[in-house]
Design an enzyme around this catalytic site. Structure first.
Site, PDB file in Angstrom:
ATOM      1  CG  PHE A 150      -5.776  -9.594  -1.826  1.00  0.00           C
ATOM      2  CD1 PHE A 150      -6.132  -9.986  -0.539  1.00  0.00           C
ATOM      3  CD2 PHE A 150      -5.627  -8.235  -2.066  1.00  0.00           C
ATOM      4  CE1 PHE A 150      -6.337  -9.049   0.472  1.00  0.00           C
ATOM      5  CE2 PHE A 150      -5.828  -7.297  -1.067  1.00  0.00           C
ATOM      6  CZ  PHE A 150      -6.190  -7.713   0.208  1.00  0.00           C
ATOM      7  CE  LYS A 174      -3.852  -9.621 -12.925  1.00  0.00           C
ATOM      8  NZ  LYS A 174      -3.138  -9.652 -11.585  1.00  0.00           N
ATOM      9  CD  GLU A 177      -0.306  -9.308  -8.093  1.00  0.00           C
ATOM     10  OE1 GLU A 177       0.011  -8.216  -7.593  1.00  0.00           O
ATOM     11  OE2 GLU A 177      -1.366  -9.483  -8.742  1.00  0.00           O
ATOM     12  CB  SER A 227      -8.411  -0.253  -4.623  1.00  0.00           C
ATOM     13  OG  SER A 227      -7.587   0.010  -5.747  1.00  0.00           O
ATOM     14  CB  CYS A 282     -15.564  -4.554  -1.219  1.00  0.00           C
ATOM     15  SG  CYS A 282     -16.698  -5.685  -2.040  1.00  0.00           S
ATOM     16  CD  GLU A 383     -11.909  -0.529   0.409  1.00  0.00           C
ATOM     17  OE1 GLU A 383     -12.795  -1.402   0.353  1.00  0.00           O
ATOM     18  OE2 GLU A 383     -11.229  -0.174  -0.573  1.00  0.00           O
TER      19      GLU A 383
END
Length: 500
Positions: A150, A174, A177, A227, A282, A383
């Site tokens: 995201f 993909k 969402e 992640s 990240c 994180e």
């Protein structure tokens, strides 16, 4: 009526047929603005089938045809960068300047893909034996998939598919969402640029869609950014199904500040790297390691700068930091700060009570700064993916290096110093895939590859750059021997003199 974000399959919009939808929220208001169709197994299969059919011709197309499409796409993406950035802000919440920067970094990889002809050159050795030549060539894999996060809904897909399709593969994306619209708009621009139907497809969804891509026999490779727990799952599952995998995971990026560093520059860097994009990246610096006696002064300089950051809606040009992606994520980030003091941290700034007037239902959190953080604290170990900066103390360079290398993550790191010898030692001794020297966020330019070490990467290939080309192609070696024309059978005259 709520808008619906549908799939893109075979060069056109495909309305969701599963009956399952997910909410898409404006993080600045908390309001659900859109719903996104979640793909069933059958819908994923339809996207893969479209990509497989398109590969029959795209995989055999000329480099000139592929790059001409990419040049046209680059021009369209550049012309529509403001529109793409607005979609990102509306669904992710980041400020418009950050969203524009995201598109710009994605354009770098399109640039690289436009010049893929150089990357795909093979090798030739002649006369390795009498009249024997050996050639090494690279060929596309077939249908490949990308599963993206995201936090960069345009940039991370752009790190993958331009190189994949330039190499002759077809692609099924993909996207997250939570902010799916940028991916669909990019698909429309690709079609407008002349990309044949089925070469690029978008399916939305949850674990159902992901698992089907991981197990589908016609998907040859999977790229993932997200992640660490999910990256490990993607790598394990896709590998077990015989696929090539690059899965980039999480991070806890450290910035080592030596006593000789320019502390103003270090503080500026720490603030921008920790709190830019609300810490949802990240490559954020989430841990500063202050060496020697500079810690108190450095923390004060960071605090002074952090308190001046203006937080507000991403659509407000004066905003420097926007909200977090969801309320659940906002609450999780806040929990690390709320529990920090009990774990031995000194809470210098606590942003958990922050709200924005007129947008009280938005997913807001302010700036948090934790000092003298023990390595046992959850705020250090995990994180956080939010605007929380931990400061740790070390007496020596060696102690600071050992602290960094003890982390299970190894994505990016930085050192701030005026000493070239110390910087050289650090870049060789630190266990991380990307290193900055007086550069806080060492994301490589497009023609160098991006990727970490340890729990920050699963698989053998980094993303984009040379590694990207190698990931999306496989090598073939051809050994050839041709008889000399002078040795043609009797009665066949090729015009060559006989040599015996």
């Amino acid at each position: 009526m709520t808008n619906i974000v549908n799939h893109w399959i075979g060069g056109k919009t495909a309305e969701g047929a599963s009956g399952t939808y997910g909410p898409v929220t404006d993080p600045a208001t908390g309001a659900v603005t859109t719903k996104v169709a979640f793909a069933s197994v059958d819908e994923v299969d339809a996207a893969v089938a479209a990509a497989k059919e398109a590969y029959l011709t795209w995989g055999q197309s000329s480099l000139a045809q592929r790059t001409s499409v990419l040049f046209a796409f680059r021009a369209l993406l550049d012309a529509h960068r403001d529109e793409i950035a607005a979609l990102i802000t509306a669904e992710h919440g980041k400020v418009h300047s950050d969203a524009l920067g995201e598109v710009a970094r994605g354009l770098e990889i399109v640039d690289l893909a436009c010049g893929i002809t150089v990357q795909l050159k093979g090798e030739l050795s002649t006369q390795v034996a009498t009249r024997v030549d050996v050639a090494s060539i690279r060929q596309p894999l077939g249908v490949v998939a990308g599963i993206t996060p995201f936090n960069f809904p345009a940039m991370v897909p752009l790190w993958m598919f331009p190189i994949a399709i330039a190499c002759g593969n077809t692609f099924v994306l993909k996207p997250s969402e939570k902010d799916p619209s940028a991916a669909v708009r990019i698909a429309e621009l690709l079609s407008e640029a002349g990309l044949p139907d089925g070469v690029f497809n978008v399916v939305h969804g949850d674990k159902v869609a992901v698992d089907r891509l991981l197990e589908h026999p016609d998907v040859k490779a999977v790229s993932f950014v997200g992640s660490t727990p999910i990256a490990r799952y993607i790598h394990t599952t896709a590998s077990a199904n015989g696929k090539r995998v690059q899965a980039l995971g999480g991070a806890k990026n450290h910035m080592l500040v030596l006593p000789d560093a320019d502390l103003d520059a270090a503080a500026d860097a720490a603030v921008s790297a920790a709190y830019g994009s609300a810490g949802e990246r990240c490559m954020a610096i989430s841990a500063v390691v202050a060496v020697g006696a500079v810690g108190d002064e450095l923390v004060e300089k960071i605090r002074e700068r952090a308190e001046k950051i203006k937080i507000g809606p991403g659509t407000d040009p004066s905003s420097e930091m926007g909200p977090l992606i969801t309320k659940a994520h906002r609450d999780k980030v806040a929990s690390y700060v709320e529990g920090a003091a009990a774990e031995g941290c000194e809470v210098v700034l606590d942003g958990t009570g922050y709200t924005v007037d007129g947008h009280e239902d938005g997913h807001w959190i302010g700036i948090s700064l934790l000092d003298r953080v023990p390595t046992s604290a959850k705020a250090y170990r995990d994180e956080i993916f939010g605007p929380v900066l931990c400061v740790l103390r070390a007496d020596t360079y060696e102690e600071g290096l050992a602290l960094i290398n003890a982390s299970p993550f190894g994505n990016g790191t930085a050192i701030f110093t005026r000493d070239g010898g110390a910087a050289r030692r650090f870049q060789l001794e630190v266990e991380a895939g990307m290193v900055g020297v007086n550069v806080p966020i060492p994301v490589p330019v497009g023609y160098h590859s991006f990727g970490g070490w340890k729990d920050s990467l699963f698989g053998d290939h980094h993303i984009y750059g040379n590694d990207g080309t190698h990931f999306y192609t496989r090598g073939k070696v051809v050994t050839t021997r041709w008889p000399d024309p002078a040795d043609a059978p009797a009665g066949v005259d090729l015009g060559f003199p006989r040599n015996h």
